[in-house]
Structure formats: C-alpha cells, structure tokens
Design an enzyme around this catalytic site. Structure first.
Site, PDB file in Angstrom:
ATOM      1  N   LYS A  86      -0.219  -2.071   2.129  1.00 12.31           N
ATOM      2  CA  LYS A  86      -1.114  -2.332   3.274  1.00 12.31           C
ATOM      3  C   LYS A  86      -0.362  -2.152   4.600  1.00 12.31           C
ATOM      4  CE  LYS A  86      -4.097  -3.668   0.188  1.00 12.31           C
ATOM      5  NZ  LYS A  86      -5.471  -3.762  -0.129  1.00 12.31           N
TER       6      LYS A  86
HETATM    7  C1  LIG Z   1      -6.112  -4.564  -1.281  1.00 10.24           C
HETATM    8  C2  LIG Z   1      -7.508  -5.010  -1.115  1.00 10.24           C
HETATM    9  C3  LIG Z   1      -7.971  -6.245  -1.612  1.00 10.24           C
HETATM   10  C4  LIG Z   1      -7.202  -7.111  -2.551  1.00 10.24           C
HETATM   11  O1  LIG Z   1      -5.925  -7.423  -2.229  1.00 10.24           O
HETATM   12  P1  LIG Z   1      -4.859  -7.872  -3.329  1.00 10.24           P
HETATM   13  O2  LIG Z   1      -3.773  -8.466  -2.526  1.00 10.24           O
HETATM   14  O3  LIG Z   1      -4.472  -6.677  -4.116  1.00 10.24           O
HETATM   15  O4  LIG Z   1      -5.530  -8.907  -4.204  1.00 10.24           O
HETATM   16  C5  LIG Z   1      -9.254  -6.635  -1.290  1.00 10.24           C
HETATM   17  N1  LIG Z   1     -10.072  -5.847  -0.568  1.00 10.24           N
HETATM   18  C6  LIG Z   1      -9.675  -4.641  -0.118  1.00 10.24           C
HETATM   19  C7  LIG Z   1     -10.629  -3.837   0.700  1.00 10.24           C
HETATM   20  C8  LIG Z   1      -8.392  -4.178  -0.390  1.00 10.24           C
HETATM   21  O5  LIG Z   1      -8.012  -2.976   0.044  1.00 10.24           O
END
Ligand SMILES: *Cc1c(COP(=O)(O)O)cnc(C)c1O
Length: 366
Positions: free
Chosen positions: A190
C-alpha cells in the site's frame, strides 16, 4: 526488467532508520501495545486530520471492527444492509459479512471504477443502514454526493481507505476524515506499507474510537477486565516502529506517484489502450495505475516478453468468487466487463524516469 513493484527498493531507502529504531524497540522490552503504537496513532490521526486513530491487525479487521463497534453502540443490528461497490477487493465485502450484516452491491461506473452514484437510491431499502465507499486504486470516491445521500437516508458512512493514504479533496481534507469512520491497511504494497500486516481505524467519534480500542484487545478496558467479547487485532509495536519511520515520507512518495501518472497520461498514446480518468488534482494518489485493453491475455504476454511487470486488480469480481456463493447469481455487466479488461502497469515511488519512459514506449509500440 521493470518490475510491477519492487518492495525491497521501496524499503531499502529507510534501512538505516529502520535498524536504529529496531535496536531501540528491542531494548524497550515492550512488544505489544507500547509507546511506538501510541505515538504512531497520534501521528497518523494528525496526518489524516482526525481526532482518533486506532492501530489494528490489518485492513480487513479495521473494516470489521468499525462495524462491530457500531453494533455495540446500537447503530447497526444483525441483518442490516450496507451499500458497497461491486468493483472492490473482496475484503470490503467479507468485513460486512463477517460482522453479520448484508452487503448490497452496486453496479460499477466505467469512468470512475467506483459505484454508479445514480444507482444508490434504487438499490437501498428500509434495512439499509450504512454505505461503504472504497477509494479504489487511490482515487477518492465522490464523497460530497455520498455524504449528502447518506444524510438524506440516515446512513453511516464508512470509508475503505486501504488504497488511498494521503489522498485529499478540494478542501484539503484527507482520506480517513471524509465520513463517520475509515479503515486503512498497511499491507506492504500500500502507499503507506508496513513490513508485515497492519491496519488502522480513523474517526472523529470518540465513543466509536473507545469501543474499537477495546474490541481490538479482547474487549478489555484495562488489563484483564473484559467489558466486551472482543477480538485479538492489535497493530504490532514493531510495525508501528516501521510505519512511524515511513509516514514523514508519504507525501513525497505520493507526489512521485502523481508525477509518474501524469507522464503515463500525457505520453501513452495507443488506441488499443484506455487510460484512467484523472483531473490532475490531489484526490488520486495512484496506488495503482490501471489501464484497460480488449485483448488482455495477449497484451500481458507482450508486456512480459518486453520485460514489463503487470498485474490484474482484480481478475474476478467479488460476486463471482466461490467464497461468496450467495452472491454468485447477481449480475453487474459493467463491473464484469471491467474485470475482463483491466491491467495494472508498473507504479511505485522508486521508479526511475528512464523506467517510466521505457514503459511508455513499450506500450506505444503495442
Ligand atoms: C488491501 C485492501 C484491504 C484489506 O487490507 P488487508 O490489510 O490486506 O486486510 C481492504 N480493502 C481494500 C480496498 C484493499 O485494497
């Protein structure tokens, strides 16, 4: 070879700081719910402009714990419905389901890849109690429209900001501060990524924050006093150390992503490739740069042969996933078409100018 994303290079920039901070962390003897987590929560709340931030285990839990906390507050009840885009990562829908609520999927707008705003009113029912806009690919959802729809219908607004750390609207308000509560993920890829799993809830509602804070730690108000049947979903102290190190560089990284996107948008010129809509404003932090092509398999093969990494976000829409059988009979033709055409091309703050140029010329030669 130009990788889709080189996480080692992304994090190598912080190696010295990571090591120094790790030494200090090791000596502290406090590895869960320590001082670094508290400081990170304060720093990330300040960054987003919210009163509260609660570090949790991951993005999925951040979404779920918000919903669970609203249930504790009596604002949501079992079986209530939550409006959500059909075009999202499965976590958004799973969080709703895991909290005992019902996802109400909305067709996708092929220009924004978000939900079709005009469809919200038709899809909502008497049992609809919340809306969960996803700032997909790093682009803010149209929050003014969503908030006014929510106001009219008495809905809670919960942002899935997992892809949009640092995106801001025309008034300079940040993702995470545009609804009643927001969920972030710090999954390594991210825009603000940990070196493992992590997540956070941001909100200006101090009561909600207090409940999420308890729920993430066995429902405890203080050690071994368990007020609520909670969860174990704490943001690791060590991940908080890494995130504190990286947060000061988030804006510069996002700016670099926007520069690369601006070049892609002005220099990629190939009638077989559809580029994303972008106003040039700060409401898109380009977590991903997603293009569309008709012959995706062939195109991705071509990229591979020319040494350019690519991925698909996402190949199967949630309502067609085997894990969500109860939604399999739904049909969202625009959403399904998008899923057959999207390709994400290299995008990261450590891409060099010459790499961007190479990607552009390889795409133009296709
Ligand atoms: C990455 C993501 C999540 C979940 O995050 P995690 O930390 O992997 O549980 C939820 N919503 C969106 C849109 C994402 O890109």
């Amino acid at each position: 070879m130009i990788p889709f994303l080189d996480l080692h290079q992304v994090n190598l920039r912080f190696e010295g700081e990571f090591k120094a901070n790790y030494e200090e962390f090791l000596k502290s003897g406090r590895y869960i719910l320590g001082e670094h987590l508290q400081l990170f929560e304060k720093e990330f709340a300040d960054y987003c402009g919210t009163l509260e931030c609660i570090g949790v285990g991951n993005g999925l839990d951040a979404l779920r714990l918000i919903l669970e906390a609203y249930k504790e507050m009596g604002r949501l009840g079992a079986g209530d419905e939550v409006l959500v885009s059909s075009n999202t990562f499965i976590a958004t829908i799973l969080a709703i389901k895991q909290a005992g609520l019902k996802p109400l999927l909305v067709e996708t707008d092929p220009n924004t890849y978000n939900f079709k705003i005009d469809d919200l009113a038709q899809v909502a029912t008497q049992k609809t109690k919340a809306i969960m806009p996803v700032h997909l690919y790093g682009q803010l959802s149209p929050m003014e429209d969503i908030n006014s729809f929510a106001d009219k219908n008495g809905l809670l607004v919960i942002e899935d900001a997992a892809q949009a750390h640092g995106a801001k609207d025309v008034h300079g308000k940040f993702a995470g501060n545009l609804g009643d509560a927001a969920a972030f993920s710090f999954y390594p890829s991210k825009n603000l990524g940990a070196l493992g799993d992590g997540g956070a809830v941001t909100t200006n509602d101090t009561k909600l924050a207090e409940i999420v804070r308890k729920l993430r730690n066995y429902g405890a108000s203080s050690k071994y006093i368990n007020e609520l049947p909670g969860f174990n979903s704490r943001l690791d102290e060590l991940q908080a150390v890494f995130l504190r190190t990286k947060l000061p560089y988030l804006d510069a990284d996002n700016k670099r992503r926007m520069q690369i996107a601006a070049r892609y948008l002005s220099e990629i010129n190939n009638e077989k490739i559809s580029l994303p809509m972008y106003s040039g404003a700060t409401d898109h932090v380009f977590h991903l740069f997603v293009i569309r092509v008709k012959d995706r398999l062939e195109f991705m093969e071509y990229l591979k042969d020319h040494g350019v990494g690519s991925l698909i976000h996402y190949p199967i829409p949630p309502h067609k996933q085997p894990a969500l059988k109860e939604l399999n009979q739904l049909s969202f033709p625009l959403c399904e078409q998008i899923h057959e055409e999207v390709v994400s091309i290299p995008m990261s703050p450590v891409m060099m100018d010459n790499e961007v140029s190479q990607v552009i010329s390889i795409l133009n030669d296709y």
